[in-house]
Design a protein around this motif. Structure first.
Motif, short mmCIF file in Angstrom:
data_model
loop_
_atom_site.label_atom_id
_atom_site.label_comp_id
_atom_site.label_asym_id
_atom_site.label_seq_id
_atom_site.Cartn_x
_atom_site.Cartn_y
_atom_site.Cartn_z
N GLN A 254 -4.37 4.62 7.64
CA GLN A 254 -3.70 5.90 7.48
C GLN A 254 -3.92 6.72 8.77
O GLN A 254 -3.56 6.24 9.84
N PRO B 256 -6.11 1.52 1.24
CA PRO B 256 -5.47 2.65 1.95
C PRO B 256 -4.05 2.93 1.44
O PRO B 256 -3.08 2.77 2.17
N PHE B 257 -3.95 3.35 0.18
CA PHE B 257 -2.64 3.59 -0.40
C PHE B 257 -2.06 4.95 -0.01
O PHE B 257 -2.74 5.97 -0.08
N ASP B 258 -0.78 4.92 0.37
CA ASP B 258 0.02 6.14 0.37
C ASP B 258 0.73 6.21 -0.97
O ASP B 258 1.19 5.19 -1.49
N TYR C 178 -12.19 3.16 1.70
CA TYR C 178 -11.66 1.99 2.42
C TYR C 178 -12.26 1.87 3.82
O TYR C 178 -12.38 0.76 4.36
N TRP D 209 -9.28 13.97 4.62
CA TRP D 209 -9.31 14.52 3.24
C TRP D 209 -10.68 15.00 2.77
O TRP D 209 -10.86 15.23 1.57
N PRO E 133 -1.27 14.11 -1.27
CA PRO E 133 -0.94 12.82 -0.63
C PRO E 133 -0.71 13.02 0.86
O PRO E 133 -0.58 14.15 1.34
N ARG E 134 -0.64 11.91 1.59
CA ARG E 134 -0.47 12.01 3.04
C ARG E 134 0.91 12.59 3.34
O ARG E 134 1.93 12.13 2.84
N ARG E 135 0.93 13.62 4.15
CA ARG E 135 2.15 14.35 4.41
C ARG E 135 3.25 13.48 5.00
O ARG E 135 4.43 13.61 4.66
N SER E 136 2.88 12.56 5.88
CA SER E 136 3.91 11.75 6.54
C SER E 136 4.63 10.85 5.53
O SER E 136 5.82 10.57 5.69
N GLN F 172 -5.58 7.38 -4.46
CA GLN F 172 -6.15 8.16 -3.37
C GLN F 172 -7.63 7.82 -3.15
O GLN F 172 -8.06 7.66 -2.02
N ARG G 227 0.80 -1.22 0.00
CA ARG G 227 0.00 0.00 0.00
C ARG G 227 0.84 1.27 0.00
O ARG G 227 0.39 2.33 0.42
N GLY H 94 -4.67 15.97 4.48
CA GLY H 94 -3.39 15.35 4.15
C GLY H 94 -2.44 15.29 5.32
O GLY H 94 -1.48 14.53 5.32
N GLY I 295 -10.85 10.46 -0.17
CA GLY I 295 -9.87 9.40 -0.38
C GLY I 295 -9.87 8.34 0.70
O GLY I 295 -9.44 7.21 0.47
N GLU J 286 -2.98 0.64 8.36
CA GLU J 286 -4.04 0.18 7.45
C GLU J 286 -5.20 1.18 7.37
O GLU J 286 -6.09 1.04 6.54
#
Lengths: 303, 303, 303
Positions: free
Chosen positions: C48, B264-266, C182, C172, B224-227, B259, B194, C15, C178, C46
């Motif tokens: 985020q 739950p993809f980063d 999930y 988000w 996208p997720r900042r972390s 997204q 992911r 984000g 996003g 899993e």
């Protein structure tokens, strides 16, 4: 054409497809005895207001949407569009609310905002649809809501002799969708079906004419996989069904949601063209309806 | 750069990625013997025209899209865009239809509608792409379709030494997407992957320059997720790869579909910047290509 | 209202919801001992930066989004919007970067592009949010980020006595979504939950007023299933909670993503109305907050 007339007259704007579900379930229960093969029928809360019919060992699914465009009553006498209606001033709208049946008139203000004229206030959130005037002429059918009651009619006619296949009656197509992803999930996970035909109505345009056959759409706003479209064209040629190729940059259908779903569906829009789309006077040539049904019968065999 | 030239020359507009799939499968079959680790190769009808390569125990996937922008022939001499092409009048377009090979000229009418000039009518639905003129200069590569053949090239170069990871070749990126959701489903459900890197080409802008390194995009139209972005920046710093930070409000990529997928993809877009995007003369600095490959090699190890 | 103030003050633009996740996990760990029923808590990679609380045998889920609008620093002194902020010139923005804390001023150029004024350059990609000025008046709460910290507050108040249900804190929402797909997948696949209430803040309008009760939204840009909305209205009437019916053509929420997810969710937006949405001075009537909490308590029992 009695069935088509009945279908057009069902009040089922996007989000309120319950009446169409009830009509179809009654019709299917009654008619399926005459059909060549009896389908399994899937409906209920897990399907919201959608219906799935499964015949034999399916390879291909037909999608026809149950909902129509219309208006929602907002505050005062304001109307918000459901989908993209395209009516004239003076169009008669019908519905019902806590105070009873409604038959009111559509008007627009200077800023082109829609509102209704009626002897009383209408409840907030009431859905109004076109008053249906179904005209069965020599060459043409004219009515509100041929989009997509004709797509449903086509699916029900194909059902009469269908051996292997799925027929899906979907919701919300005119207003952003929402049902097709879980319907796609169901038919893909249960039967590995990933070929779909979109039984819907398209436009007469500078390249697609009345009476020249069913339109096979090579693209609209979305682009289906070319190799799948080629297969459909090849079958139409081999089976000598009258068809026209459509190529558009706008418009979309249940195919859009299949395209973006997490299931690898191939899809193609195959439907009769109409004039005066999204008005109360949608107009389709009868020969194109015949060609549509004929092509679907072959496609469900040959694909 | 022979491989990159060959990739650019493959005719594969969105929806018709079959020729690129065939090219890549042949290339991978031939070259994988020289690769440090042999991948498992996934393709076939369940993947439409996409390909997945799986190396070792993957934690991160590289996404590179196979399709390009172009045009579809509509009616008469009209052209509809596939994706967002940005060519000049007089651009040469190529393709083929039932009557043979086509090399025609692009023009625009007063309303800026595209049409073609050619000695004969072209079949409806024919896809046309830019005639490719690949120029390998001292500092720069210039060609049509560096977006995203350079992203594919990067993925194939990383494949040579990759130990653990997934490489995904996707479809339809330029025209609304559609393949990434089921590809994401497959790699998430099978290997719990992911984390994703979008191997694609971005823009030279008022903050991102030629020759200053690969761009790590902190955002485009999507955020996208900042972390996760922070992790990538930290690796680039630690490994001393030349990079630039991009911050945009427009543009999107296969990352958009990751997204919004139900997994739950980063994700992070990491790619060389180019000038003259979506013209036949996309221009990328060679140092930025080197930095891109180098950063991907580290990221696939360190993430 | 101390909790609501604390929630408003957490820096968590779309984000970068990590700080809100941390705040909520600490709060829940501490407070859950006082709650009537202890929930199972789901979070981690899993999910985020999202959190799911599961109470008893759930039938319905509450969705409240953790993220806020704001700005991202681009190049030079440029700012890009996160979501759709609507502030005035001179608004104070806060954040931090590698050089320390930031408190700068917002301005606009002639083309209405946002930029910051500050004594030094701010790192690329830094997120800035409104400086929060929480005002607890006699009738009204005024603060930045009542959207949707009030939705979170409502969910946490409902959690105190909740027997059966799911509470979802999502990410988000203000910037294209996003996470909801999930999250929907998880709660549907694990507990077959497919009823959802969107605990969010709507607008005071020409049909929805301050102090007249919680708004039950019959539609916004999206149209939920009418039969589900009707159930909610019936419960509000039966339980004699003060409510207003909202009917809008614009705006959307986590409900949009439930609608288009591949899971058959029924959803309805139920929330207090606010004035001055997306400014630093969002204003909500306290009676409407009370009505919101009360209606949610009944809905989680009766649905």
């Amino acid at each position: 054409m009695k069935l088509l007339k009945q279908l057009c007259e069902v009040h089922a704007p996007s989000g309120n497809e319950g009446p169409m579900k009830d009509f179809l379930l009654r019709y299917i229960q009654k008619e399926k005895k005459k059909w060549k093969n009896a389908p399994e029928i899937f409906h209920g809360d897990e399907f919201q207001d959608c219906i799935i019919l499964k015949f034999g060992k399916p390879r291909t699914a037909i999608f026809a949407h149950m909902d129509s465009i219309g208006f929602t009553v907002r505050y005062q006498n304001q109307l918000l569009p459901i989908g993209s209606p395209d009516p004239e001033v003076g169009t008669i709208l019908v519905g019902h609310d806590s105070k009873g049946l409604i038959e009111c008139t559509l008007d627009f203000d200077r800023d082109n905002h829609a509102f209704y004229k009626f002897g009383r206030t209408i409840d907030r959130g009431t859905e109004l649809t076109y008053k249906v005037n179904f005209r069965n002429g020599k060459q043409f059918i004219e009515s509100a809501y041929l989009d997509d009651r004709l797509g449903i009619y086509n699916a029900l006619r194909v059902a009469e002799t269908l051996k292997d296949g799925v027929i899906v009656f979907s919701c919300w197509e005119e207003h952003g969708g929402g049902a097709v992803p879980y319907l796609a999930k169901f038919i893909y996970e249960n039967w590995k079906v990933r070929q779909a035909l979109i039984s819907d109505i398209t436009w007469v345009s500078d390249g697609v004419e009345h009476g020249k056959g069913v339109a096979i759409s090579m693209r609209d706003r979305n682009i289906p996989r070319r190799s799948f479209v080629n297969k459909i064209i090849a079958i139409a040629k081999k089976r000598k069904v009258r068809f026209q190729l459509e190529v558009e940059g706008m418009g979309s259908s249940d195919g859009r949601e299949l395209q973006t779903s997490p299931y690898p569906f191939d899809w193609c829009f195959v439907g009769a063209p109409e004039q005066y789309a999204h008005t109360p006077h949608e107009k389709v040539h009868k020969d194109d309806i015949d060609a549509m049904i004929e092509l679907y019968q072959w496609l469900m065999k040959d694909l």
